[in-house]
Design an enzyme around this catalytic site. Structure first.
Site, PDB file in Angstrom:
ATOM      1  N   ASN A   1       0.864  -1.179   0.000  1.00 54.82           N
ATOM      2  CA  ASN A   1       0.000   0.000   0.000  1.00 54.82           C
ATOM      3  C   ASN A   1       0.899   1.226   0.000  1.00 54.82           C
ATOM      4  O   ASN A   1       1.479   1.577   1.023  1.00 54.82           O
ATOM      5  CB  ASN A   1      -0.905  -0.013   1.231  1.00 54.82           C
ATOM      6  CG  ASN A   1      -1.720   1.274   1.378  1.00 54.82           C
ATOM      7  OD1 ASN A   1      -1.870   2.029   0.427  1.00 54.82           O
ATOM      8  ND2 ASN A   1      -2.239   1.518   2.569  1.00 54.82           N
ATOM      9  N   TRP A   2       1.018   1.855  -1.167  1.00 54.14           N
ATOM     10  CA  TRP A   2       1.918   2.995  -1.293  1.00 54.14           C
ATOM     11  C   TRP A   2       1.386   4.253  -0.614  1.00 54.14           C
ATOM     12  O   TRP A   2       2.106   5.248  -0.509  1.00 54.14           O
ATOM     13  CB  TRP A   2       2.172   3.290  -2.772  1.00 54.14           C
ATOM     14  CG  TRP A   2       3.087   2.306  -3.429  1.00 54.14           C
ATOM     15  CD1 TRP A   2       3.795   1.304  -2.824  1.00 54.14           C
ATOM     16  CD2 TRP A   2       3.415   2.233  -4.827  1.00 54.14           C
ATOM     17  NE1 TRP A   2       4.533   0.615  -3.747  1.00 54.14           N
ATOM     18  CE2 TRP A   2       4.322   1.160  -4.990  1.00 54.14           C
ATOM     19  CE3 TRP A   2       3.030   2.971  -5.941  1.00 54.14           C
ATOM     20  CZ2 TRP A   2       4.847   0.811  -6.241  1.00 54.14           C
ATOM     21  CZ3 TRP A   2       3.539   2.617  -7.186  1.00 54.14           C
ATOM     22  CH2 TRP A   2       4.445   1.552  -7.326  1.00 54.14           C
ATOM     23  N   LYS A   3       0.138   4.235  -0.198  1.00 57.67           N
ATOM     24  CA  LYS A   3      -0.497   5.412   0.413  1.00 57.67           C
ATOM     25  C   LYS A   3      -0.324   6.626  -0.521  1.00 57.67           C
ATOM     26  O   LYS A   3      -0.282   6.460  -1.741  1.00 57.67           O
ATOM     27  CB  LYS A   3       0.045   5.644   1.817  1.00 57.67           C
ATOM     28  CG  LYS A   3      -0.129   4.410   2.703  1.00 57.67           C
ATOM     29  CD  LYS A   3       0.097   4.677   4.153  1.00 57.67           C
ATOM     30  CE  LYS A   3      -0.129   3.408   4.960  1.00 57.67           C
ATOM     31  NZ  LYS A   3      -0.038   3.643   6.415  1.00 57.67           N
TER      32      LYS A   3
ATOM     33  N   HIS B   1      -9.618   1.360   5.289  1.00 64.17           N
ATOM     34  CA  HIS B   1      -8.327   1.549   5.948  1.00 64.17           C
ATOM     35  C   HIS B   1      -8.512   2.499   7.125  1.00 64.17           C
ATOM     36  O   HIS B   1      -9.325   3.425   7.081  1.00 64.17           O
ATOM     37  CB  HIS B   1      -7.307   2.108   4.959  1.00 64.17           C
ATOM     38  CG  HIS B   1      -5.901   2.062   5.468  1.00 64.17           C
ATOM     39  ND1 HIS B   1      -5.408   2.980   6.365  1.00 64.17           N
ATOM     40  CD2 HIS B   1      -4.881   1.197   5.208  1.00 64.17           C
ATOM     41  CE1 HIS B   1      -4.143   2.695   6.643  1.00 64.17           C
ATOM     42  NE2 HIS B   1      -3.794   1.618   5.945  1.00 64.17           N
TER      43      HIS B   1
ATOM     44  N   GLU C   1      -6.931   4.915   8.141  1.00 66.18           N
ATOM     45  CA  GLU C   1      -6.755   6.329   7.803  1.00 66.18           C
ATOM     46  C   GLU C   1      -8.010   6.905   7.158  1.00 66.18           C
ATOM     47  O   GLU C   1      -8.337   8.081   7.362  1.00 66.18           O
ATOM     48  CB  GLU C   1      -5.528   6.479   6.888  1.00 66.18           C
ATOM     49  CG  GLU C   1      -4.236   6.173   7.621  1.00 66.18           C
ATOM     50  CD  GLU C   1      -3.079   5.801   6.706  1.00 66.18           C
ATOM     51  OE1 GLU C   1      -1.994   5.524   7.245  1.00 66.18           O
ATOM     52  OE2 GLU C   1      -3.266   5.784   5.472  1.00 66.18           O
TER      53      GLU C   1
ATOM     54  N   GLU D   1      -5.451  -4.579  10.958  1.00 63.82           N
ATOM     55  CA  GLU D   1      -4.456  -3.528  11.130  1.00 63.82           C
ATOM     56  C   GLU D   1      -4.724  -2.795  12.438  1.00 63.82           C
ATOM     57  O   GLU D   1      -5.528  -1.864  12.471  1.00 63.82           O
ATOM     58  CB  GLU D   1      -4.475  -2.569   9.941  1.00 63.82           C
ATOM     59  CG  GLU D   1      -5.874  -2.160   9.447  1.00 63.82           C
ATOM     60  CD  GLU D   1      -5.861  -0.849   8.684  1.00 63.82           C
ATOM     61  OE1 GLU D   1      -4.851  -0.560   8.047  1.00 63.82           O
ATOM     62  OE2 GLU D   1      -6.854  -0.112   8.768  1.00 63.82           O
TER      63      GLU D   1
ATOM     64  N   GLY E   1       2.293   2.786  11.029  1.00 67.38           N
ATOM     65  CA  GLY E   1       3.184   3.914  10.832  1.00 67.38           C
ATOM     66  C   GLY E   1       3.836   4.421  12.102  1.00 67.38           C
ATOM     67  O   GLY E   1       4.461   5.473  12.098  1.00 67.38           O
TER      68      GLY E   1
ATOM     69  N   SER F   1       2.432  -2.353  10.470  1.00 66.93           N
ATOM     70  CA  SER F   1       3.883  -2.138  10.419  1.00 66.93           C
ATOM     71  C   SER F   1       4.678  -3.426  10.241  1.00 66.93           C
ATOM     72  O   SER F   1       5.711  -3.626  10.867  1.00 66.93           O
ATOM     73  CB  SER F   1       4.365  -1.392  11.680  1.00 66.93           C
ATOM     74  OG  SER F   1       3.840  -0.091  11.725  1.00 66.93           O
TER      75      SER F   1
ATOM     76  N   GLY G   1       2.858  -1.160   4.293  1.00 70.44           N
ATOM     77  CA  GLY G   1       2.909   0.265   4.036  1.00 70.44           C
ATOM     78  C   GLY G   1       4.295   0.723   3.638  1.00 70.44           C
ATOM     79  O   GLY G   1       4.736   0.554   2.504  1.00 70.44           O
ATOM     80  N   GLY G   2       5.020   1.311   4.570  1.00 67.12           N
ATOM     81  CA  GLY G   2       6.319   1.914   4.276  1.00 67.12           C
ATOM     82  C   GLY G   2       7.306   0.990   3.601  1.00 67.12           C
ATOM     83  O   GLY G   2       8.063   1.408   2.710  1.00 67.12           O
TER      84      GLY G   2
END
Length: 250
Positions: A8-10, A95, A97, A166, A172, A211, A232-233
């Protein structure tokens, strides 16, 4: 069931940086067998680029969101039919977010999942508790409520979705649920999916999305009810993402 690793590149990326990432992933995967399912979810403007560069290769692609509406006067929204035009295989819905910053309710998330399924797109349904909810002992109640809303709406199609656990407090932040903590919740979710429709528990991937990184992926993926990761990251770093995929193979 093969493990599923979804990046997930966000809200990150550019045409140039995306191309470099995709080239790195493709080169790394050429030397690996196809025992792991891999997908990347990018911001909507970059979906044509993913379609062009990934083509019919081993990496699928998807969107980070989808509208709860089929079409109409919803400025800025992207419908499931539009995503289908770009051959999206997946769409992330609910998600944390989106729930936190855009006020998405369980009912809205369920409607989005339904729209995706109707268009032949697999929704990745995200569920998870906040730190306050975990500390209050409400983890199981929260994730079951969130997932129940989707199951109620999509019915027998529940077996066609992906679920991602999640924990909000681990997204994050660098904090991660221990493999044992994650396994407890994944086991609860699998039982809930199993009760929804026949063989759903054997068909639905339940991903961990708090994470996961190159260092902890192997221990998390070793748990019996963790079927992959929503990354994610680490999905923005070629060596890290490939290491997670390698961990999913073992």
């Amino acid at each position: 069931m093969k493990k599923l690793i979804v990046g997930n590149w966000k809200m990150n990326g550019s045409l140039a940086s995306n191309e470099a990432l995709l080239q790195g992933f493709q080169q790394g995967l050429e030397a690996q067998d196809q025992s792991v399912l891999v997908a990347l979810c990018a911001s909507a403007p970059y979906l044509p680029q993913l379609q062009q560069l990934l083509g019919k290769g081993p990496i699928a692609w998807g969107a980070q969101d989808v509208s709860a509406h089929e079409s109409g006067a919803y400025t800025g929204e992207v419908s499931a039919a539009m995503l289908r035009d770009f051959a999206c295989r997946y769409a992330i819905v609910g998600h944390s977010e989106r729930r936190q910053y855009h006020g998405e309710t369980d009912e809205v998330v369920a409607a989005k999942a339904q729209r995706a399924l109707a268009a032949g797109i697999t929704p990745i349904v995200c569920v998870g508790e906040t730190l306050a909810e975990r500390d209050a002992g409400q983890t199981e109640a929260v994730v079951k409520r969130q997932l129940a809303a989707v199951i109620h709406t999509v019915g027998h199609c529940s077996s066609e979705m992906v679920v991602a656990y999640e924990p909000v407090w681990a997204i994050g932040t660098g904090r991660t649920a221990t493999p044992e903590q994650a396994q407890v919740v994944h086991h609860v979710l699998r039982a809930q999916v199993a009760a929804a429709t026949v063989n759903a528990d054997k068909r639905v991937h339940i991903l961990y999305g708090g994470s996961m990184n190159a260092a902890n992926a192997a221990s998390l993926l070793a748990m019996p009810d963790i079927d992959g990761g929503l990354i994610g990251g680490a999905s923005l770093k070629v060596p890290d993402f490939l290491q997670i995929i390698r961990a999913a193979r073992s």
